[in-house]
Motif scaffolding. Structure first.
Motif, PDB file in Angstrom:
ATOM      1  N   ARG A  16      78.840   7.998  42.958  1.00  0.00           N
ATOM      2  CA  ARG A  16      79.761   8.347  41.855  1.00  0.00           C
ATOM      3  C   ARG A  16      79.048   8.906  40.724  1.00  0.00           C
ATOM      4  O   ARG A  16      79.309   9.743  40.124  1.00  0.00           O
ATOM      5  CB  ARG A  16      80.818   7.262  41.655  1.00  0.00           C
ATOM      6  N   HIS A  17      77.911   8.140  40.604  1.00  0.00           N
ATOM      7  CA  HIS A  17      77.113   8.251  39.170  1.00  0.00           C
ATOM      8  C   HIS A  17      76.308   9.582  39.344  1.00  0.00           C
ATOM      9  O   HIS A  17      76.281  10.386  38.657  1.00  0.00           O
ATOM     10  CB  HIS A  17      76.037   7.154  39.173  1.00  0.00           C
ATOM     11  N   LEU A  18      75.771   9.940  40.639  1.00  0.00           N
ATOM     12  CA  LEU A  18      75.188  11.239  41.015  1.00  0.00           C
ATOM     13  C   LEU A  18      76.133  12.448  40.775  1.00  0.00           C
ATOM     14  O   LEU A  18      75.905  13.430  40.230  1.00  0.00           O
ATOM     15  CB  LEU A  18      74.688  11.497  42.380  1.00  0.00           C
ATOM     16  N   LYS A  19      77.484  12.062  41.088  1.00  0.00           N
ATOM     17  CA  LYS A  19      78.287  13.278  41.019  1.00  0.00           C
ATOM     18  C   LYS A  19      79.012  13.320  39.385  1.00  0.00           C
ATOM     19  O   LYS A  19      79.050  14.555  38.969  1.00  0.00           O
ATOM     20  CB  LYS A  19      79.749  12.830  41.685  1.00  0.00           C
ATOM     21  N   ASN A  20      79.050  12.184  38.713  1.00  0.00           N
ATOM     22  CA  ASN A  20      79.437  12.366  37.249  1.00  0.00           C
ATOM     23  C   ASN A  20      78.190  12.761  36.378  1.00  0.00           C
ATOM     24  O   ASN A  20      78.542  13.323  35.289  1.00  0.00           O
ATOM     25  CB  ASN A  20      80.040  11.125  36.932  1.00  0.00           C
ATOM     26  N   ARG A  21      77.147  12.529  36.559  1.00  0.00           N
ATOM     27  CA  ARG A  21      75.988  12.547  35.693  1.00  0.00           C
ATOM     28  C   ARG A  21      74.824  13.349  36.319  1.00  0.00           C
ATOM     29  O   ARG A  21      73.896  13.806  35.269  1.00  0.00           O
ATOM     30  CB  ARG A  21      75.448  11.031  35.402  1.00  0.00           C
ATOM     31  N   HIS A  22      74.700  13.643  37.346  1.00  0.00           N
ATOM     32  CA  HIS A  22      73.543  14.396  37.896  1.00  0.00           C
ATOM     33  C   HIS A  22      73.966  15.771  38.886  1.00  0.00           C
ATOM     34  O   HIS A  22      73.193  16.201  39.337  1.00  0.00           O
ATOM     35  CB  HIS A  22      72.679  13.576  38.585  1.00  0.00           C
ATOM     36  N   ASP A  50      60.368   9.459  45.750  1.00  0.00           N
ATOM     37  CA  ASP A  50      60.939  10.667  45.172  1.00  0.00           C
ATOM     38  C   ASP A  50      61.517  10.202  43.658  1.00  0.00           C
ATOM     39  O   ASP A  50      62.280   9.524  43.541  1.00  0.00           O
ATOM     40  CB  ASP A  50      62.306  10.711  46.097  1.00  0.00           C
ATOM     41  N   GLU A  51      60.806  10.880  42.872  1.00  0.00           N
ATOM     42  CA  GLU A  51      60.967  10.614  41.469  1.00  0.00           C
ATOM     43  C   GLU A  51      62.450  10.841  40.782  1.00  0.00           C
ATOM     44  O   GLU A  51      63.137  10.203  40.191  1.00  0.00           O
ATOM     45  CB  GLU A  51      59.932  11.561  40.338  1.00  0.00           C
ATOM     46  N   THR A  52      63.156  12.037  41.456  1.00  0.00           N
ATOM     47  CA  THR A  52      64.393  12.176  41.235  1.00  0.00           C
ATOM     48  C   THR A  52      65.450  11.279  41.643  1.00  0.00           C
ATOM     49  O   THR A  52      66.316  10.663  40.833  1.00  0.00           O
ATOM     50  CB  THR A  52      64.634  13.724  41.856  1.00  0.00           C
ATOM     51  N   THR A  53      65.174  10.630  42.512  1.00  0.00           N
ATOM     52  CA  THR A  53      66.038   9.555  42.925  1.00  0.00           C
ATOM     53  C   THR A  53      65.900   8.365  42.231  1.00  0.00           C
ATOM     54  O   THR A  53      66.854   7.694  41.796  1.00  0.00           O
ATOM     55  CB  THR A  53      65.840   9.149  44.624  1.00  0.00           C
ATOM     56  N   ILE A  54      64.644   7.932  41.899  1.00  0.00           N
ATOM     57  CA  ILE A  54      64.348   6.798  41.255  1.00  0.00           C
ATOM     58  C   ILE A  54      64.903   7.022  39.938  1.00  0.00           C
ATOM     59  O   ILE A  54      65.431   6.216  39.105  1.00  0.00           O
ATOM     60  CB  ILE A  54      62.733   6.627  41.056  1.00  0.00           C
ATOM     61  N   GLU A  55      64.835   8.093  39.171  1.00  0.00           N
ATOM     62  CA  GLU A  55      65.265   8.372  37.770  1.00  0.00           C
ATOM     63  C   GLU A  55      66.882   8.307  37.714  1.00  0.00           C
ATOM     64  O   GLU A  55      67.406   7.621  36.654  1.00  0.00           O
ATOM     65  CB  GLU A  55      64.918   9.800  37.224  1.00  0.00           C
ATOM     66  N   ALA A  56      67.434   8.482  38.765  1.00  0.00           N
ATOM     67  CA  ALA A  56      69.081   8.526  38.762  1.00  0.00           C
ATOM     68  C   ALA A  56      69.457   7.081  39.114  1.00  0.00           C
ATOM     69  O   ALA A  56      70.246   6.610  38.571  1.00  0.00           O
ATOM     70  CB  ALA A  56      69.468   9.342  40.402  1.00  0.00           C
ATOM     71  N   THR A 104      62.590  10.931  54.550  1.00  0.00           N
ATOM     72  CA  THR A 104      62.652  11.304  52.961  1.00  0.00           C
ATOM     73  C   THR A 104      63.727  10.449  52.060  1.00  0.00           C
ATOM     74  O   THR A 104      64.568   9.787  52.741  1.00  0.00           O
ATOM     75  CB  THR A 104      63.032  12.730  52.651  1.00  0.00           C
ATOM     76  N   ALA A 105      63.503  10.276  50.809  1.00  0.00           N
ATOM     77  CA  ALA A 105      64.132   9.648  50.039  1.00  0.00           C
ATOM     78  C   ALA A 105      64.953  10.562  48.815  1.00  0.00           C
ATOM     79  O   ALA A 105      65.529  10.207  47.867  1.00  0.00           O
ATOM     80  CB  ALA A 105      63.488   8.718  48.871  1.00  0.00           C
ATOM     81  N   ALA A 106      65.145  11.916  49.174  1.00  0.00           N
ATOM     82  CA  ALA A 106      65.504  13.032  48.285  1.00  0.00           C
ATOM     83  C   ALA A 106      67.133  13.024  48.295  1.00  0.00           C
ATOM     84  O   ALA A 106      67.637  13.987  48.578  1.00  0.00           O
ATOM     85  CB  ALA A 106      65.055  14.125  48.928  1.00  0.00           C
ATOM     86  N   LEU A 107      67.694  11.657  48.071  1.00  0.00           N
ATOM     87  CA  LEU A 107      69.007  11.895  48.183  1.00  0.00           C
ATOM     88  C   LEU A 107      69.874  12.657  47.105  1.00  0.00           C
ATOM     89  O   LEU A 107      70.646  13.342  47.446  1.00  0.00           O
ATOM     90  CB  LEU A 107      69.408  10.156  47.863  1.00  0.00           C
TER      91      LEU A 107
END
Length: 409
Positions: A181-187, A89-95, A132-135
Motif C-alpha cells: 500500500r505504501h508503494l502504491k501511495n508513495r512510490h 536492490d537500493e530502490t526496494t531498500i529505500e521504499a 531478484t529483490a526488485a519488488l
C-alpha cells in the motif's frame, strides 16, 4: 484455584503453547489494557496468571519467554545503527526505510523493529525464490499485475514453511500488505499484489492449529529413512526429524558447529531465529561422524559444510534445495500427508510432537513418586526433586527411545 494451577503447562507441545497464547493469553492481556503492538513483559504475563508458561518453555522446549514471543510475532529491537536488509536492490531498500520512518512517528520502537524484521524476512525470501529483490520495479506497470500476484503467492507459500504460529503468519501478511500500500501511495505503484492474494488457500483456517500443522508420523519417518539413497539424504532426514532443525539451518550446517567428543554431543549456533543456542544430538551421532569423515577424506578442498555447493557464493546449498530434496525423497517413499506432498517442516514438527510424547512418558513414570510426595502433578517432582543434570538425562533417554522407535522400525 488460579489459572496457573489449572493449566498443565508441562504437557503442552510448543505449537499447543503458541495456540494457547493466541487464543487465551493474548486476549486476556488485551482485556487488561495492554498495547500488544509492544512485546509483553514477563511481569505482565505473570500478573495475568500465566507465569507457568516461562517454566514450561525453559524446561521442556529450551526457550526463554522472549524467544517464544518471537515465534508469535514479537521481535527484539535491533541494536544496529544501519540495518542490514540482506538484499542488493537500493530502490526496494529505500521504499522499506521510507515506510518505517513513517511508522516511527506513530508507533513504539519495538513495534517498528518487529515490522522491520518481518519485512526483511519477506524481501529476502522473495529475492531467494525469484532471483531478484526488485519488488518496486515490478509493481510500477499494471501489465505485471497477474504475474506479480503469482510471485507473491509463491513467497507466501514458502513463508508458510518458515513460520511456527498461524497468528504470526497473519502479522506477516498485514505488514506485507501495508508495504505494498505504501508503494502504491508513495512510490507510484500501479497495484497492490498482496491485497488480493488467496492467503486462505495458502494458509488454512488459523483457528485450528492441529489441523493447520500436520506432522510426519513415526511410521512415515521410518518409511522415509528406509528410502534414503545416499549419505546426503540420510543426514537430511536425521537433521530434520531427529534433530528438529529448520531447512535453512540444515542447508548451512558446518563441521565447526558440531561438538561430538564429549558426554553432551550438540550443535552450536551463533545465530539462530531465536538467537544463539545449541541443539542436542540425541540420535544419529555415529552416522553424522561417518559423514564428516567421508567428506573430509574425499576432498582435501572440502569447505566444511555438510551440504557444500561450488555454485553458491555461500559455499553451501540453499534452504530451497533442502526442501526440493526432501520432497523428492518423500515422492520416492510414496509418502503423503492428508493427500498432499509433505514438506521439510513436517519433519521438524515430527521432532516437536515426538519430544512432547517423550515428556509425557517421563511424567507418567514420575506419577508414582508424585503420589508419594502428596502431589497430583508429576512436574513438581521433575522441578523440585531432580537436579538439572538428572532432568536433562531423563529427557534425553525418553526422547532417544522415541526416536529409535521411528528410525529403527
Amino acid at each position: 484455584m488460579t489459572q496457573q494451577e489449572t493449566i498443565n503447562w508441562s504437557r503442552k507441545s510448543l505449537e499447543e503453547l503458541q495456540t494457547f497464547w493466541n487464543t487465551r493469553i493474548e486476549p486476556d492481556l488485551r482485556r487488561d489494557g495492554l498495547d500488544l503492538d509492544d512485546r509483553p513483559t514477563y511481569d505482565e504475563v505473570a500478573e495475568a496468571g500465566y507465569s507457568g508458561i516461562a517454566y514450561a518453555l525453559r524446561e521442556h522446549h529450551g526457550m526463554t519467554l522472549t524467544e517464544f514471543l518471537e515465534t508469535v510475532g514479537y521481535v527484539e529491537p535491533s541494536s544496529e545503527e544501519s540495518y542490514q536488509w540482506g538484499i542488493d536492490d537500493e530502490t526496494t531498500i529505500e521504499a522499506l526505510e521510507s515506510l518505517l520512518r513513517r511508522a516511527e512517528r506513530k508507533r513504539a520502537p519495538t513495534t517498528v523493529d518487529s515490522k522491520r524484521y518481518r519485512l526483511a524476512t519477506y524481501v529476502r525470501l522473495y529475492d531467494s525464490v525469484h532471483g531478484t529483490a526488485a519488488l518496486v520495479d515490478r509493481v510500477l506497470e499494471a501489465t505485471n499485475e497477474y504475474d506479480e500476484l503469482r510471485r507473491v503467492e509463491t513467497v507466501l507459500d514458502e513463508l508458510d514453511d518458515e513460520l511456527e504460529s498461524p497468528a504470526s503468519k497473519l502479522r506477516y501478511l498485514s505488514d506485507i500488505r501495508e508495504f505494498y500500500r505504501h508503494l502504491k501511495n508513495r512510490h507510484g505503484a500501479a497495484f497492490n499484489p498482496a491485497e488480493n492474494v488467496d492467503h486462505r488457500e495458502i494458509w488454512r483456517n488459523h483457528r485450528d492449529t492441529e489441523k493447520d500443522n500436520p506432522a510426519l508420523s513415526s511410521e512415515q519417518v521410518s518409511t522415509l529413512y528406509d528410502a534414503v539413497g545416499s549419505p546426503d539424504e540420510q543426514i537430511l532426514v536425521l537433521a530434520l526429524c531427529a534433530w528438529g532443525l529448520r531447512r535453512n539451518e540444515v542447508a548451512s550446517l558446518h563441521v565447526s558447529q558440531f561438538v561430538l567428543e564429549d558426554d553432551d554431543p550438540h550443535i552450536a549456533f551463533e545465530e539462530r531465529k531465536n538467537g544463539p543456542g545449541t541443539v542436542a544430538l540425541i540420535y544419529g551421532v555415529p552416522e553424522l561422524a561417518d559423514r564428516i569423515d567421508a567428506l573430509g577424506g574425499r576432498d582435501r578442498q572440502w569447505n566444511g559444510y555438510l551440504f557444500p555447493s561450488r555454485q553458491s557464493e555461500s559455499g553451501h546449498v540453499t534452504g530451497e534445495t533442502i526442501q526440493r530434496w526432501f520432497k523428492r525423497l518423500a515422492d520416492r517413499a510414496d509418502i503423503r500427508v492428508r493427500d498432499k506432498q509433505p514438506t521439510s517442516k513436517m519433519g521438524r514438527r515430527f521432532w516437536y510432537t515426538t519430544y512432547n510424547q517423550a515428556m509425557n512418558d517421563l511424567l507418567d513414570n514420575l506419577d508414582v513418586i508424585a503420589g508419594d510426595q502428596g502431589s497430583s502433578d508429576p512436574s513438581v517432582v521433575l522441578k523440585n526433586y531432580l537436579s538439572e543434570a538428572e532432568r536433562r538425562k531423563y529427557r534425553r533417554e525418553f526422547m532417544r527411545e522415541r526416536l529409535a522407535d521411528a528410525f529403527e522400525q
